[in-house]
Motif scaffolding. Structure first.
Motif, mmCIF file in Angstrom:
data_model
loop_
_atom_site.group_PDB
_atom_site.id
_atom_site.type_symbol
_atom_site.label_atom_id
_atom_site.label_comp_id
_atom_site.label_asym_id
_atom_site.label_seq_id
_atom_site.Cartn_x
_atom_site.Cartn_y
_atom_site.Cartn_z
ATOM 1 N N LYS A 186 0.824 -1.221 0.000
ATOM 2 C CA LYS A 186 0.000 0.000 0.000
ATOM 3 C C LYS A 186 0.851 1.261 0.000
ATOM 4 O O LYS A 186 0.489 2.260 -0.602
ATOM 5 C CB LYS A 186 -0.936 -0.011 1.218
ATOM 6 C CG LYS A 186 -2.063 -1.018 1.109
ATOM 7 C CD LYS A 186 -2.980 -0.964 2.320
ATOM 8 C CE LYS A 186 -4.121 -1.969 2.195
ATOM 9 N NZ LYS A 186 -5.017 -1.942 3.380
ATOM 10 N N TRP A 187 2.011 1.195 0.646
ATOM 11 C CA TRP A 187 2.867 2.382 0.733
ATOM 12 C C TRP A 187 3.638 2.666 -0.554
ATOM 13 O O TRP A 187 4.345 3.665 -0.652
ATOM 14 C CB TRP A 187 3.847 2.258 1.897
ATOM 15 C CG TRP A 187 4.523 0.922 2.030
ATOM 16 C CD1 TRP A 187 4.132 -0.122 2.803
ATOM 17 C CD2 TRP A 187 5.711 0.481 1.361
ATOM 18 N NE1 TRP A 187 4.992 -1.195 2.680
ATOM 19 C CE2 TRP A 187 5.974 -0.841 1.807
ATOM 20 C CE3 TRP A 187 6.599 1.070 0.454
ATOM 21 C CZ2 TRP A 187 7.067 -1.593 1.356
ATOM 22 C CZ3 TRP A 187 7.684 0.333 -0.009
ATOM 23 C CH2 TRP A 187 7.906 -0.970 0.436
ATOM 24 N N SER A 188 3.487 1.780 -1.562
ATOM 25 C CA SER A 188 4.245 1.995 -2.796
ATOM 26 C C SER A 188 3.365 2.127 -4.035
ATOM 27 O O SER A 188 3.881 2.163 -5.150
ATOM 28 C CB SER A 188 5.225 0.840 -3.011
ATOM 29 O OG SER A 188 4.532 -0.322 -3.445
ATOM 30 N N ARG A 216 9.630 -3.396 -8.355
ATOM 31 C CA ARG A 216 9.769 -1.950 -8.181
ATOM 32 C C ARG A 216 9.640 -1.446 -6.742
ATOM 33 O O ARG A 216 10.393 -0.556 -6.334
ATOM 34 C CB ARG A 216 8.774 -1.225 -9.095
ATOM 35 C CG ARG A 216 9.267 -1.101 -10.520
ATOM 36 C CD ARG A 216 8.182 -0.646 -11.462
ATOM 37 N NE ARG A 216 7.323 -1.750 -11.863
ATOM 38 C CZ ARG A 216 6.369 -1.650 -12.788
ATOM 39 N NH1 ARG A 216 6.139 -0.491 -13.374
ATOM 40 N NH2 ARG A 216 5.640 -2.698 -13.115
ATOM 41 N N PRO A 217 8.714 -1.961 -5.924
ATOM 42 C CA PRO A 217 8.626 -1.436 -4.550
ATOM 43 C C PRO A 217 9.921 -1.567 -3.754
ATOM 44 O O PRO A 217 10.193 -0.763 -2.856
ATOM 45 C CB PRO A 217 7.507 -2.277 -3.929
ATOM 46 C CG PRO A 217 6.650 -2.669 -5.092
ATOM 47 C CD PRO A 217 7.624 -2.924 -6.207
ATOM 48 N N ILE A 218 10.720 -2.585 -4.066
ATOM 49 C CA ILE A 218 12.019 -2.738 -3.413
ATOM 50 C C ILE A 218 13.100 -1.992 -4.195
ATOM 51 O O ILE A 218 13.893 -1.241 -3.623
ATOM 52 C CB ILE A 218 12.387 -4.233 -3.279
ATOM 53 C CG1 ILE A 218 11.421 -4.938 -2.316
ATOM 54 C CG2 ILE A 218 13.831 -4.392 -2.801
ATOM 55 C CD1 ILE A 218 11.638 -6.438 -2.198
ATOM 56 N N LYS A 219 13.114 -2.187 -5.496
ATOM 57 C CA LYS A 219 14.171 -1.596 -6.324
ATOM 58 C C LYS A 219 14.171 -0.074 -6.270
ATOM 59 O O LYS A 219 15.238 0.555 -6.247
ATOM 60 C CB LYS A 219 14.008 -2.069 -7.777
ATOM 61 C CG LYS A 219 15.119 -1.596 -8.696
ATOM 62 C CD LYS A 219 14.988 -2.208 -10.089
ATOM 63 C CE LYS A 219 13.839 -1.604 -10.859
ATOM 64 N NZ LYS A 219 13.817 -2.057 -12.265
ATOM 65 N N ALA A 221 13.043 1.835 -3.878
ATOM 66 C CA ALA A 221 13.107 2.383 -2.521
ATOM 67 C C ALA A 221 14.470 3.014 -2.265
ATOM 68 O O ALA A 221 15.487 2.591 -2.832
ATOM 69 C CB ALA A 221 12.843 1.280 -1.500
ATOM 70 N N ASP A 222 14.499 4.003 -1.398
ATOM 71 C CA ASP A 222 15.772 4.624 -1.019
ATOM 72 C C ASP A 222 16.698 3.607 -0.362
ATOM 73 O O ASP A 222 17.919 3.648 -0.557
ATOM 74 C CB ASP A 222 15.525 5.799 -0.063
ATOM 75 C CG ASP A 222 14.819 6.970 -0.739
ATOM 76 O OD1 ASP A 222 14.937 7.098 -1.981
ATOM 77 O OD2 ASP A 222 14.150 7.747 -0.030
ATOM 78 N N ALA A 226 15.752 -2.313 3.507
ATOM 79 C CA ALA A 226 14.733 -1.922 4.483
ATOM 80 C C ALA A 226 13.339 -2.142 3.912
ATOM 81 O O ALA A 226 12.416 -2.542 4.633
ATOM 82 C CB ALA A 226 14.921 -0.463 4.884
ATOM 83 N N ALA A 227 13.160 -1.890 2.614
ATOM 84 C CA ALA A 227 11.863 -2.123 1.974
ATOM 85 C C ALA A 227 11.518 -3.607 1.984
ATOM 86 O O ALA A 227 10.364 -3.988 2.222
ATOM 87 C CB ALA A 227 11.884 -1.583 0.538
ATOM 88 N N ALA A 228 12.517 -4.455 1.728
ATOM 89 C CA ALA A 228 12.282 -5.897 1.779
ATOM 90 C C ALA A 228 11.880 -6.327 3.187
ATOM 91 O O ALA A 228 10.964 -7.146 3.367
ATOM 92 C CB ALA A 228 13.530 -6.648 1.326
ATOM 93 N N ASP A 229 12.549 -5.772 4.195
ATOM 94 C CA ASP A 229 12.199 -6.081 5.586
ATOM 95 C C ASP A 229 10.774 -5.634 5.895
ATOM 96 O O ASP A 229 10.027 -6.329 6.603
ATOM 97 C CB ASP A 229 13.166 -5.381 6.544
ATOM 98 C CG ASP A 229 14.530 -6.047 6.594
ATOM 99 O OD1 ASP A 229 14.638 -7.219 6.191
ATOM 100 O OD2 ASP A 229 15.494 -5.380 7.041
#
Length: 239
Positions: A186-188, A216-219, A221-222, A226-229
């Motif tokens: 949802k945050w992406s 994309r939501p992981i790739k 991310a800054d 952390a996005a994967a976690d």
């Protein structure tokens, strides 16, 4: 016990082997598998598979969506199995004989996943492809029909959207894998997305997905790790 990260397949949808290696280094221990698609495989060839295997214990999901005459697919799968790939995709849009030959070529080394309906396809695409009205009205029925083909052919499982995962697991059992792309936390969620049938990680896992493919939501991310976690935590909260 299966943990949140054990559901995550990171899509290495990048143009170079150097960039792919960087993400493998960043995400090792954070995801269960790395998916290698057409773009990266054409650029790097089997070298990227060796890199993934050398850098950690994550599995390799080769997403090349084979669709050719049956004997060609069988011979190609024999080569894939020699590379040590865990899962590989084959289009269910062909014959059951092609799926059977793919399974035969993979032997006991490499599992075949049947691709049912691509997640950027919608009813209009199906209609334009000349399918019967019953499948145009209800994409779910087309996914189930193709899942049955894959099951009958001995495939390890299928690729389907999170919308169909629950029915697939109910109909074909817990050992028949449901692998779900089109994942958007949802945050992406972007304003414009090329995927038509998307779900959140928690929704997909709750529906029965065994693996979720996240790119994309992981790739984008800054901090990709952390996005994967964060996605793993979202899954564990649902579990």
């Amino acid at each position: 016990m299966k943990h949140g990260k054990d559901y995550i397949v990171f899509a290495l949808d990048v143009p170079s082997i150097e960039e792919a290696q960087r993400y493998v280094q960043l995400l090792k221990g954070k995801v269960a598998m790395f998916k290698v698609g057409l773009e990266l495989f054409v650029q790097s060839g089997p070298d990227i598979i060796k890199i993934i295997k050398d850098l950690g214990d994550a599995g390799v999901f080769l997403d090349l969506k084979f669709h050719d005459i049956s004997r060609t697919v069988e011979r190609t799968m024999e080569r894939v199995a020699q590379l040590g790939v865990d899962l590989v995709t084959v289009h269910c849009a062909s014959s059951i004989n092609m799926l059977e030959m793919a399974v035969k070529g993979g032997g006991k080394k490499t599992g075949v996943l049947g691709v049912t309906v691509l997640t950027d396809n919608d009813s209009q695409v199906v209609a334009n492809s000349g399918f019967r009205e019953e499948y145009v009205r209800d994409l779910h029925s087309l996914v189930i029909k193709r899942a049955q083909m894959a099951k009958d052919a001995g495939c390890r499982g299928i690729v389907c959207s999170g919308h169909e995962a629950k029915a697939v697991k109910e109909m074909f059992g817990k050992d028949f894998l449901a692998v779900t792309p089109g994942i958007r936390p949802k945050w992406s969620l972007p304003e414009n997305d090329d995927q038509q049938r998307i779900t959140t990680p928690a929704m997909a896992v709750k529906a029965g997905a065994d693996l979720i493919v996240v790119g994309r939501p992981i790739k984008m991310a800054d901090e990709p790790a952390a996005a994967a976690d964060r996605i793993a935590e979202e899954i564990e909260d649902r579990l």
